[in-house]
Design a protein around this motif. Structure first.
Motif: not given
Length: 108
Positions: A1-21
């Motif tokens: 989670r992003q400290s400035a905006r906790e609703e933003n998230f990111a994770f990586q699985a099997n070479g795919v980077t997922f970013i939620g904004l």
């Protein structure tokens, strides 16, 4: 989670980077310019952190960021420039549902 905006998230699985904004259609919630800048900073940070192992990036936000307004100025245009200049051959998908239309865009 992003400290400035906790609703933003990111994770990586099997070479795919997922970013939620937090990209919403309404401009009346808060300081949209600040939120869009924080969103771009998050994308840039997460892509840099996972650059050694990312093969594909999937970005998710509710609204279309590639506008001529604030979303475009602080998120859409910088994102397209980042992809074109730093990650020119990286497959990236931005998924949103606000417009209810399918479109394909490529960095200029």
């Amino acid at each position: 989670r992003q400290s400035a905006r906790e609703e933003n998230f990111a994770f990586q699985a099997n070479g795919v980077t997922f970013i939620g904004l937090n990209v919403v259609g309404s401009t009346s919630i808060d300081n949209q310019a600040e939120r869009m800048q924080q969103n771009f900073d998050w994308v840039q940070q997460k892509m840099a952190e996972t650059s050694e192992t990312m093969e594909v990036v999937v970005i998710v936000g509710h609204a279309y960021p590639f506008t001529s307004g604030t979303k475009g100025q602080y998120l859409g245009t910088p994102l397209m420039n980042l992809l074109r200049d730093t990650y020119p051959n990286l497959p990236v998908m931005y998924i949103y549902g606000d417009g209810h239309n399918f479109c394909v865009r490529y960095p200029d």
